[in-house]
Design a protein around this motif. Sequence first.
Motif, PDB file in Angstrom:
ATOM      1  N   LYS A 247      17.423 -75.864  87.986  1.00  0.00           N
ATOM      2  CA  LYS A 247      17.650 -76.408  86.640  1.00  0.00           C
ATOM      3  C   LYS A 247      16.326 -76.598  85.893  1.00  0.00           C
ATOM      4  O   LYS A 247      16.180 -76.193  84.749  1.00  0.00           O
ATOM      5  CB  LYS A 247      18.393 -77.763  86.746  1.00  0.00           C
ATOM      6  N   THR A 248      15.386 -77.255  86.580  1.00  0.00           N
ATOM      7  CA  THR A 248      14.088 -77.482  85.941  1.00  0.00           C
ATOM      8  C   THR A 248      13.401 -76.142  85.665  1.00  0.00           C
ATOM      9  O   THR A 248      12.817 -75.938  84.599  1.00  0.00           O
ATOM     10  CB  THR A 248      13.218 -78.395  86.827  1.00  0.00           C
ATOM     11  N   SER A 249      13.509 -75.226  86.610  1.00  0.00           N
ATOM     12  CA  SER A 249      12.914 -73.894  86.416  1.00  0.00           C
ATOM     13  C   SER A 249      13.512 -73.223  85.190  1.00  0.00           C
ATOM     14  O   SER A 249      12.795 -72.619  84.387  1.00  0.00           O
ATOM     15  CB  SER A 249      13.181 -73.016  87.644  1.00  0.00           C
ATOM     16  N   GLY A 266      11.183 -82.553  92.698  1.00  0.00           N
ATOM     17  CA  GLY A 266      12.599 -82.850  92.396  1.00  0.00           C
ATOM     18  C   GLY A 266      12.687 -83.680  91.131  1.00  0.00           C
ATOM     19  O   GLY A 266      11.848 -84.547  90.885  1.00  0.00           O
ATOM     20  N   THR A 267      13.705 -83.386  90.297  1.00  0.00           N
ATOM     21  CA  THR A 267      13.864 -84.156  89.063  1.00  0.00           C
ATOM     22  C   THR A 267      14.424 -85.534  89.412  1.00  0.00           C
ATOM     23  O   THR A 267      15.391 -85.639  90.164  1.00  0.00           O
ATOM     24  CB  THR A 267      14.817 -83.417  88.108  1.00  0.00           C
ATOM     25  N   ILE A 268      13.797 -86.593  88.898  1.00  0.00           N
ATOM     26  CA  ILE A 268      14.322 -87.932  89.182  1.00  0.00           C
ATOM     27  C   ILE A 268      14.946 -88.587  87.951  1.00  0.00           C
ATOM     28  O   ILE A 268      15.642 -89.573  88.067  1.00  0.00           O
ATOM     29  CB  ILE A 268      13.252 -88.876  89.774  1.00  0.00           C
ATOM     30  N   LEU A 270      15.149 -86.752  84.116  1.00  0.00           N
ATOM     31  CA  LEU A 270      15.718 -85.664  83.313  1.00  0.00           C
ATOM     32  C   LEU A 270      14.655 -84.635  82.988  1.00  0.00           C
ATOM     33  O   LEU A 270      13.456 -84.865  83.170  1.00  0.00           O
ATOM     34  CB  LEU A 270      16.344 -86.196  82.013  1.00  0.00           C
ATOM     35  N   ASP A 271      15.103 -83.489  82.516  1.00  0.00           N
ATOM     36  CA  ASP A 271      14.222 -82.498  81.913  1.00  0.00           C
ATOM     37  C   ASP A 271      14.648 -82.373  80.459  1.00  0.00           C
ATOM     38  O   ASP A 271      15.812 -82.561  80.125  1.00  0.00           O
ATOM     39  CB  ASP A 271      14.409 -81.096  82.523  1.00  0.00           C
ATOM     40  N   HIS A 272      13.672 -82.026  79.618  1.00  0.00           N
ATOM     41  CA  HIS A 272      14.024 -81.746  78.230  1.00  0.00           C
ATOM     42  C   HIS A 272      13.225 -80.551  77.737  1.00  0.00           C
ATOM     43  O   HIS A 272      12.037 -80.424  78.046  1.00  0.00           O
ATOM     44  CB  HIS A 272      13.732 -82.952  77.327  1.00  0.00           C
TER      45      HIS A 272
HETATM   46 MG   LIG Z   1      15.016 -80.421  88.478  1.00  0.00          MG
END
Ligand SMILES: [Mg+2]
Length: 402
Positions: A247-249, A266-268, A270-272
């Motif tokens: 997802k982050t990638s 690891g996302t802790i 969120l990503d935007h």
């Molecule tokens: Mg992530």
Amino acid sequence: MAKGKDPIFGIGRLDEELSGIPARKGVLFFASPAVGNEVFGYQLIQNNLIHNNKVLLYLNRASPKAYLADMKEYDFITNDNLSMIDSYSGITGINSSDGSIGRMIKNPYDKEEIKKAITDELEKDYDLIVIDSLSLIADFFDFDFALSIVDLINNKIKNSDSSAVFLFTDWNYGEDNVDKLISKVNARVDIKGIEKRVIFGQYFAVIKCDWVIGKKFTSVLFKSVKPGGIKIYFPKILVTGPTDAGKTSFIHSASKDAISVDRLGGTIALDHGNVDFKGYKADLFGTPGQERFDPLLKLLGGEAVGVILIIDSTKPTQFPRAIEMLRKTETYGLPIVVVANKANMPGALGIDEVRDKLHLEKEAPLIQTVAENVENIDPNKPAKLKKEGIEAALSALFEELT
Ligand SMILES: [Mg+2]
Ligand SMILES: Nc1nc2c(ncn2[C@@H]2O[C@H](COP(=O)(O)OP(=O)(O)OP(=O)(O)O)[C@@H](O)[C@H]2O)c(=O)[nH]1
């Protein structure tokens, strides 16, 4: 005889819905005060000039120089097909900075001079006449005079091959006045703002159009972007899926300026990221995948208008978790695109197997993605995914959403 083709809006969505602006039609861009309509004018003019349409701009909102400079900020440049009636410079007492682009109204307080200038210019063959702005004519004089200018232009275009666009901001002129104005145009496009809990946005919508029959028009969120102009805007696309799926990638590969709240890869939180692609703009919000962060999922899913569900093609045991995440983010049923990432890794399932094992209710578009430079992947960092996959996924989603 005007030489160009029928004028266009220059805004993809409007041209698709209304097939351009036919000859002898008048269009009102009806904006609420909170939302500017200038960029609609810039983009309209720019695209008609490129189409080799001759455009006459009646300008009372800015000097020609300032107007062109503002257009340029959006990367819109003019050419010889543009002429202006400059009804602004006379107010400031400064001469039109560039006489080559048209004529200047010497006394912008003189109704007769304005009428004469417009009447004279309309003798020439323009394909498109743009008034920027009609509401300023009403402010400067009175509403009836603004209406008489609409009549003047309507009379001319009804007997020629040209069309007209009136830019108007609705500064409370009273219902009667506005109704009269609307009755004088063939089409009306509203440009307004919405406030819906956390999302503030702007939209445009066709409210009436007498040359398109039996079609239902939808309103469209937009952003005006420098450079670029009007972009269809999706304020929240949720990117979710099991842990480590990519997802982050995906978000970092799809946007120029993504940020992530993560720890050891690891996302802790969120990503935007912002996506700007094919005339669309979208804000991507990525969820964590680890179950210990599940309390965040509902919050992150709120107000999403579409979903990108990312799965790891090598890990079918995670597929039930992927579906569970749609439920937990409360986005099940929204327009969705499934991204089968890591599609070239040993043991990766093919598209049909993924579809089969994922049991998605309806046939959602399914796009495979792979990383660039597979040899150099850092397990603590997002991977750069190949452009083709990213663009295919975004195109599929935008298609679902429009
Ligand atoms: Mg992530
Ligand atoms: N080989 C390969 N590795 C990938 C690919 N996509 C992502 N990765 C790697 O997989 C790991 C997880 O990627 P992320 O993008 O952080 O995954 P995520 O879904 O955001 O993970 P969480 O936030 O923890 O849920 C990283 O080490 C990436 O470098 C891919 O297509 N191929």
